[in-house]
Write a protein that holds these residues in place. Structure first.
Motif, short mmCIF file in Angstrom:
data_model
loop_
_atom_site.label_atom_id
_atom_site.label_comp_id
_atom_site.label_asym_id
_atom_site.label_seq_id
_atom_site.Cartn_x
_atom_site.Cartn_y
_atom_site.Cartn_z
N UNK A 1 0.83 -1.21 0.00
CA UNK A 1 0.00 0.00 0.00
C UNK A 1 0.86 1.26 0.00
N UNK A 2 0.40 2.30 -0.68
CA UNK A 2 1.13 3.57 -0.65
C UNK A 2 1.14 4.15 0.78
N UNK A 3 2.12 4.99 1.05
CA UNK A 3 2.23 5.64 2.36
C UNK A 3 0.94 6.41 2.65
N UNK A 4 0.37 6.20 3.82
CA UNK A 4 -0.83 6.89 4.24
C UNK A 4 -2.12 6.17 3.90
N UNK A 5 -2.06 5.17 3.02
CA UNK A 5 -3.25 4.40 2.65
C UNK A 5 -3.28 3.14 3.52
N UNK A 6 -4.40 2.94 4.23
CA UNK A 6 -4.53 1.77 5.10
C UNK A 6 -4.98 0.54 4.32
N UNK A 7 -5.92 0.72 3.40
CA UNK A 7 -6.40 -0.38 2.56
C UNK A 7 -7.23 0.18 1.41
N UNK A 8 -7.56 -0.71 0.47
CA UNK A 8 -8.43 -0.34 -0.64
C UNK A 8 -9.81 -0.94 -0.41
N UNK A 9 -10.83 -0.21 -0.82
CA UNK A 9 -12.20 -0.73 -0.82
C UNK A 9 -12.64 -0.81 -2.27
N UNK A 10 -13.15 -1.96 -2.66
CA UNK A 10 -13.71 -2.11 -3.99
C UNK A 10 -15.18 -1.74 -3.92
N UNK A 11 -15.54 -0.73 -4.68
CA UNK A 11 -16.93 -0.27 -4.72
C UNK A 11 -17.72 -1.07 -5.74
N UNK A 12 -18.65 -0.40 -6.37
CA UNK A 12 -19.53 -1.08 -7.33
C UNK A 12 -18.75 -1.63 -8.51
N UNK A 13 -19.15 -2.83 -8.89
CA UNK A 13 -18.78 -3.31 -10.21
C UNK A 13 -20.03 -3.12 -11.06
N UNK A 14 -21.09 -3.88 -10.80
CA UNK A 14 -22.32 -3.66 -11.57
C UNK A 14 -23.37 -2.98 -10.71
N UNK A 15 -24.22 -2.21 -11.40
CA UNK A 15 -25.28 -1.44 -10.72
C UNK A 15 -26.63 -1.77 -11.32
N UNK A 16 -27.60 -1.88 -10.45
CA UNK A 16 -28.98 -2.07 -10.92
C UNK A 16 -29.50 -0.78 -11.51
N UNK A 17 -30.60 -0.86 -12.23
CA UNK A 17 -31.20 0.33 -12.81
C UNK A 17 -31.65 1.30 -11.71
N UNK B 1 -8.47 3.99 1.23
CA UNK B 1 -8.92 4.43 2.55
C UNK B 1 -7.67 4.83 3.34
N UNK B 2 -7.70 6.04 3.86
CA UNK B 2 -6.54 6.58 4.58
C UNK B 2 -6.48 6.04 6.01
N UNK B 3 -5.38 6.31 6.66
CA UNK B 3 -5.17 5.84 8.03
C UNK B 3 -6.23 6.33 9.00
N UNK B 4 -6.84 7.49 8.72
CA UNK B 4 -7.90 8.01 9.60
C UNK B 4 -9.28 7.46 9.24
N UNK B 5 -9.35 6.53 8.26
CA UNK B 5 -10.61 5.89 7.89
C UNK B 5 -11.41 6.61 6.82
N UNK B 6 -10.91 7.72 6.29
CA UNK B 6 -11.64 8.46 5.25
C UNK B 6 -11.18 8.02 3.86
#
Length: 166
Positions: free
Chosen positions: A32-48, A84-89
């Motif tokens: 992970x890059x400095x300051x990034x705690x983890x990645x969140x995968x958002x939407x892949x497919x979306x309903x209408x 997602x940053x270390x502070x959770x944002x």
């Protein structure tokens, strides 16, 4: 493989085409890059319904009407990834998306960097892989066939006119 309209919203790479699942797997192996705690995968497919909700939110989180986004297809032709940053944002800084962009583009995918939607990764020319892909336009071969038929008709008419006037 053709994608068809999505009937439900799926978070993460599970609802996406194999190329996007491979991208997500590769990204998960990187430090992970400095300051990034983890990645969140958002939407892949979306309903209408979700697509419309995103479009009409205040402020809107998408400008795409139903069928106009690579998220609107099953399997999905796009995936959103958020650092997602270390502070959770969630980060809004382009530097925190650099690794996402690098991995996506190294795998031949189109990153959101090209149209200022940093979390977004999509299949290039995604519309060609949808069930609603526009019908093929007549190419050069079709044009040549039309000209050939027109030429045959013109020769036939010329010969017919010559022999009838002789």
């Amino acid at each position: 493989m053709q994608s068809v309209p999505a009937s439900e919203t799926i978070k993460g790479p599970a609802g996406a085409v194999p190329e996007l699942r491979a991208f997500a797997a590769e990204l998960a192996t990187r430090p992970l890059p400095v300051g990034v705690r983890y990645y969140v995968f958002g939407d892949s497919q979306r309903s209408e319904a979700d697509a419309e909700r995103y479009r009409t939110a205040d402020p809107p989180t998408s400008r795409a009407r139903w069928g106009e986004s690579p998220h609107h297809w099953r399997p999905a032709l796009a995936l959103d990834v958020y650092p997602i940053l270390s502070d959770g944002t969630v980060s809004n800084a382009p530097r925190d998306y650099a690794q996402i962009v690098d991995v996506a583009e190294a795998q031949g995918l189109q990153s959101g960097r090209t149209f200022n939607d940093w979390p977004h990764v999509q299949i290039p020319n995604w519309r060609s892989r949808t069930a609603a892909a526009p019908a093929a336009r007549p190419g050069i071969l079709a044009a040549l066939l039309i000209l050939a038929v027109a030429g045959v008709v013109a020769v036939r008419d010329f010969v017919t006119n010559r022999t009838s006037s002789a």
